[in-house]
Design a protein around this motif. Structure first.
Motif, short mmCIF file in Angstrom:
data_model
loop_
_atom_site.label_atom_id
_atom_site.label_comp_id
_atom_site.label_asym_id
_atom_site.label_seq_id
_atom_site.Cartn_x
_atom_site.Cartn_y
_atom_site.Cartn_z
N THR A 28 -75.43 -67.39 -18.91
CA THR A 28 -75.97 -68.84 -19.35
C THR A 28 -74.86 -69.48 -20.62
OG1 THR A 28 -77.11 -67.97 -21.07
CG2 THR A 28 -78.42 -68.22 -19.10
N PRO A 29 -74.92 -70.57 -20.70
CA PRO A 29 -73.84 -71.13 -21.71
C PRO A 29 -73.99 -70.18 -23.21
CG PRO A 29 -74.92 -73.25 -20.63
CD PRO A 29 -75.83 -71.73 -20.06
N GLU A 30 -75.28 -69.96 -23.42
CA GLU A 30 -75.59 -69.14 -24.57
C GLU A 30 -75.11 -67.83 -24.55
OE1 GLU A 30 -79.00 -72.09 -24.41
OE2 GLU A 30 -77.88 -70.97 -22.95
N GLY A 31 -75.30 -67.21 -23.36
CA GLY A 31 -74.33 -65.82 -23.16
C GLY A 31 -72.92 -65.86 -23.08
N TYR A 32 -72.39 -67.01 -22.45
CA TYR A 32 -70.83 -67.03 -22.55
C TYR A 32 -70.65 -67.54 -24.06
CZ TYR A 32 -66.42 -69.13 -21.33
OH TYR A 32 -64.94 -69.32 -21.19
N ALA A 33 -71.02 -68.28 -24.72
CA ALA A 33 -70.72 -68.77 -26.13
C ALA A 33 -70.71 -67.57 -26.95
CB ALA A 33 -71.82 -69.72 -26.78
N SER A 34 -71.90 -66.56 -26.77
CA SER A 34 -72.12 -65.52 -27.47
C SER A 34 -70.91 -64.35 -27.43
CB SER A 34 -73.38 -64.73 -27.41
OG SER A 34 -74.37 -65.62 -27.91
N ALA A 35 -70.55 -64.31 -26.27
CA ALA A 35 -69.50 -63.40 -25.72
C ALA A 35 -68.24 -63.64 -26.36
CB ALA A 35 -69.41 -63.34 -24.25
N TYR A 36 -67.81 -64.84 -26.32
CA TYR A 36 -66.54 -65.40 -27.01
C TYR A 36 -66.64 -65.29 -28.63
CZ TYR A 36 -64.14 -66.18 -22.73
OH TYR A 36 -63.29 -66.08 -21.36
N ALA A 37 -67.46 -65.39 -29.21
CA ALA A 37 -67.67 -65.12 -30.66
C ALA A 37 -68.18 -63.81 -31.05
CB ALA A 37 -68.59 -66.38 -31.11
N ALA A 38 -68.28 -62.95 -30.02
CA ALA A 38 -69.00 -61.60 -30.53
C ALA A 38 -68.22 -60.89 -31.36
CB ALA A 38 -68.81 -60.85 -29.02
N ARG A 39 -68.97 -60.09 -32.37
CA ARG A 39 -68.21 -59.23 -33.47
C ARG A 39 -67.72 -59.88 -34.40
NH1 ARG A 39 -68.69 -53.51 -30.60
NH2 ARG A 39 -69.85 -53.89 -28.65
N GLU A 40 -68.01 -61.24 -34.71
CA GLU A 40 -67.26 -62.14 -35.55
C GLU A 40 -65.80 -62.62 -35.01
OE1 GLU A 40 -67.09 -60.38 -39.47
OE2 GLU A 40 -69.44 -60.10 -39.52
N GLY A 41 -65.75 -62.62 -33.63
CA GLY A 41 -64.55 -63.21 -32.98
C GLY A 41 -63.58 -61.99 -32.90
N VAL A 42 -63.84 -61.04 -32.54
CA VAL A 42 -62.94 -59.78 -32.38
C VAL A 42 -61.76 -60.01 -31.58
CG1 VAL A 42 -64.13 -58.47 -31.00
CG2 VAL A 42 -62.59 -57.34 -32.46
N ILE A 43 -62.24 -60.71 -30.40
CA ILE A 43 -61.04 -60.83 -29.35
C ILE A 43 -60.06 -62.00 -29.74
CG2 ILE A 43 -62.78 -60.97 -27.47
CD1 ILE A 43 -62.48 -63.86 -27.05
N TRP A 44 -60.22 -62.77 -30.82
CA TRP A 44 -59.29 -63.79 -31.27
C TRP A 44 -58.47 -62.91 -32.45
CZ3 TRP A 44 -59.26 -67.78 -28.35
CH2 TRP A 44 -60.64 -68.05 -27.72
N ASP A 45 -59.05 -62.31 -33.40
CA ASP A 45 -58.79 -61.61 -34.46
C ASP A 45 -57.46 -60.72 -34.13
OD1 ASP A 45 -60.46 -63.05 -36.05
OD2 ASP A 45 -61.77 -61.74 -36.30
N THR A 46 -57.97 -59.75 -33.23
CA THR A 46 -57.01 -58.67 -32.99
C THR A 46 -55.87 -59.27 -32.14
OG1 THR A 46 -58.09 -58.14 -30.69
CG2 THR A 46 -58.84 -57.03 -32.59
N ALA A 47 -56.09 -60.21 -31.23
CA ALA A 47 -54.69 -60.99 -30.76
C ALA A 47 -53.96 -61.71 -31.51
CB ALA A 47 -55.47 -61.96 -29.46
N ILE A 48 -54.43 -62.30 -32.64
CA ILE A 48 -53.75 -63.07 -33.52
C ILE A 48 -52.93 -61.99 -34.21
CG2 ILE A 48 -53.91 -64.54 -35.39
CD1 ILE A 48 -55.88 -66.22 -33.84
N ASP A 49 -53.44 -60.98 -34.84
CA ASP A 49 -52.87 -60.20 -35.56
C ASP A 49 -51.69 -59.24 -34.89
OD1 ASP A 49 -54.53 -59.98 -37.70
OD2 ASP A 49 -55.82 -58.26 -37.09
N VAL A 50 -51.81 -59.05 -33.57
CA VAL A 50 -50.43 -58.78 -32.88
C VAL A 50 -49.45 -59.59 -32.63
CG1 VAL A 50 -49.95 -58.39 -30.44
CG2 VAL A 50 -51.87 -57.27 -31.33
N VAL A 51 -49.87 -60.98 -32.38
CA VAL A 51 -49.05 -62.02 -32.25
C VAL A 51 -48.21 -62.28 -33.68
CG1 VAL A 51 -48.85 -64.65 -32.01
CG2 VAL A 51 -50.17 -63.33 -30.44
N LEU A 52 -48.86 -62.26 -34.80
CA LEU A 52 -48.02 -62.46 -36.07
C LEU A 52 -47.46 -61.30 -36.41
CD1 LEU A 52 -51.01 -63.44 -38.10
CD2 LEU A 52 -49.34 -65.00 -37.38
#
Length: 467
Positions: free
Chosen positions: A207-231
């Motif tokens: 569902t949209p709610e499931g998708y939204a929750s996945a991409y924001a999961a664990r306070e946005g871990v998929i974004w944070d780890t990637a950005i740390d690597v990029v920096l």
């Protein structure tokens, strides 16, 4: 005799707003003078009671042409840009074929030149190593890649536009660093996302709610780890980078620290993060609100980053899809095409935020115009009402309450997630190099009048080629 005088308004320059008249000659700003100064003028536009602003430089725009013209094309994108006060657009490489070499880049440039109402550039994907230098010499101001593989679909992140291996990413950064161009990166930790998506889909939650929750999961871990690597890789390579889709507190803090350490990093906020990312939006609009859900604490951090300058740039991430491509998302969100149209209303939403006290006028103008121009090779050419710069001008009424509706949408997709939203600022006119492309509610620009917005040296070299 001066070609055009914009008289009676409040002109917003990098030094601040002032009651002054703007003089335009030969498509560039010839002067900013006191209203009482008498100068022979061929034409005058009355801007009494209005703000006179620089046009927006939008470095993140999905035109969908070539390959996906059923969603959008360059002409309709540039019409929306004109209506929304956007005078320069940078297209993205996730096309068919993807923009990955000199041949595909030339084809895209030719398409812009035939139909765009506004000035343009394009961000090719540097996935063909030996093509990077050649594309840089053609006048691009940046490159773009995605650190993501789509799950359940092959768009909007098609094959040929992604780099996921960190060694490969560093290799590409090393090469781009030698060109002096900026490297736009869509951050994403694919290995973590595979695990997180697998958990959600394993529960049968598509569902949209499931998708939204996945991409924001664990306070946005998929974004944070990637950005740390990029920096860290940017520091190791010396490559100027630009991070798309800022949306978590940790990521914003990481960029803030990187800037303080001297790393050449800029980052952007897209229209959906401050204006279309609440849980209520996800529940009521479903696939039409996704892009992503930004939880309240992270959204507060986004606004903080916008205000203090950590988030440098406002870019629309204009990403239109048809209703049919969205509707499937109510029951199969991972099969829906994600992204939302945004270029037509982003500048006005930012001005409305100024009226609401969320953002200063100086910050809003710098985010949409000054900073993208300065950081993407167009400083002194675009992004500011200063003498000698292109006369890319927006006239806005800051006391005009109106309601956005689907009826006014110029996108080929025919809808906006802001349908029914009332805001307090309205763009009345847009000029590109001194020529009106939008006036009093109508797009009046001519297709094919846009020009390549190349950086300094390339601008001069390419002018002789008619670009």
């Amino acid at each position: 005799m001066i070609d055009l005088r914009i008289a009676g308004g409040t002109v917003v320059t990098p030094s601040g707003p002032s009651a002054a008249d703007l003089l335009i000659q030969g498509g560039v700003i010839a002067g900013i003078v006191a209203p009482e100064v008498d100068i022979p003028t061929a034409r005058t536009i009355d801007a009494t009671g209005r703000l006179v602003l620089p046009g927006m430089v939008d470095v993140h725009v999905h035109t969908r042409e070539p390959g996906y013209e059923h969603k959008e094309d360059i002409l309709t994108t540039s019409q929306q840009a004109a209506a929304g006060g956007v005078t320069t657009i940078f297209g993205m490489p996730n096309l068919k074929p993807p923009t990955v070499d000199r041949a595909t880049l030339q084809d895209v440039f030719d398409r812009y030149a035939r139909t765009s109402l506004v000035d343009f550039n394009h961000n090719p994907a540097p996935t063909k190593f030996d093509e990077i230098d050649g594309m840089a010499a053609m006048g691009v101001n940046a490159f773009k890649i995605y650190m993501v593989v789509d799950t359940g679909r092959d768009y909007p992140h098609p094959s040929g536009t992604g780099i996921h291996d960190h060694g490969h990413l560093l290799q590409i950064m090393d090469r781009i660093a030698t060109t002096g161009k900026r490297f736009i990166i869509h951050p994403h930790d694919q290995a973590l996302m595979d695990y997180i998506e697998g958990e959600v889909l394993g529960r049968g939650d598509n569902t949209p709610e499931g998708y939204a929750s996945a991409y924001a999961a664990r306070e946005g871990v998929i974004w944070d780890t990637a950005i740390d690597v990029v920096l860290r890789l940017a520091e190791a390579s010396g490559c100027p980078i630009h991070i798309a889709h800022m949306q978590t507190r940790r990521s914003i803090d990481a960029v803030r620290r990187a800037k303080a350490a001297g790393i050449d990093v800029t980052c952007e906020v897209n229209h959906w993060a401050p204006f279309l990312s609440t849980w209520e939006d996800v529940q009521t609009l479903g696939p039409y609100a996704l892009s992503y859900w930004v939880p309240d604490d992270n959204r507060a951090a986004v606004w903080e980053g916008m205000r203090d300058g950590t988030i440098d740039i406002a870019s629309s991430d204009h990403a239109p899809h048809t209703r049919e491509e969205k509707e499937i998302g109510w029951t199969e969100m991972w099969s829906a095409h994600t992204g939302t149209p945004g270029i037509q209303y982003y500048y006005e939403l930012m001005l409305d935020a100024v009226n609401r006290g969320e953002l200063s006028l100086a910050r809003a103008v710098d985010m949409v115009a000054g900073s993208p121009a300065a950081n993407f090779g167009l400083g002194g050419i675009k992004g500011g009402l200063v003498c000698g710069a292109d006369a890319d001008v927006v006239i806005a009424d800051m006391d005009h309450e109106w309601t956005i509706t689907n009826d006014d949408v110029l996108s080929r997709c025919g809808w906006t997630p802001y349908d029914g939203r009332t805001i307090s600022a309205r763009i009345e006119r847009t000029l590109v190099r001194g020529t009106e492309v939008y006036a009093d509610g109508d797009v009046v620009g001519e297709p094919g009048t846009g020009r390549l917005a190349a950086a300094g040296a390339n601008r001069t070299a390419l002018a002789g080629k008619g670009l």
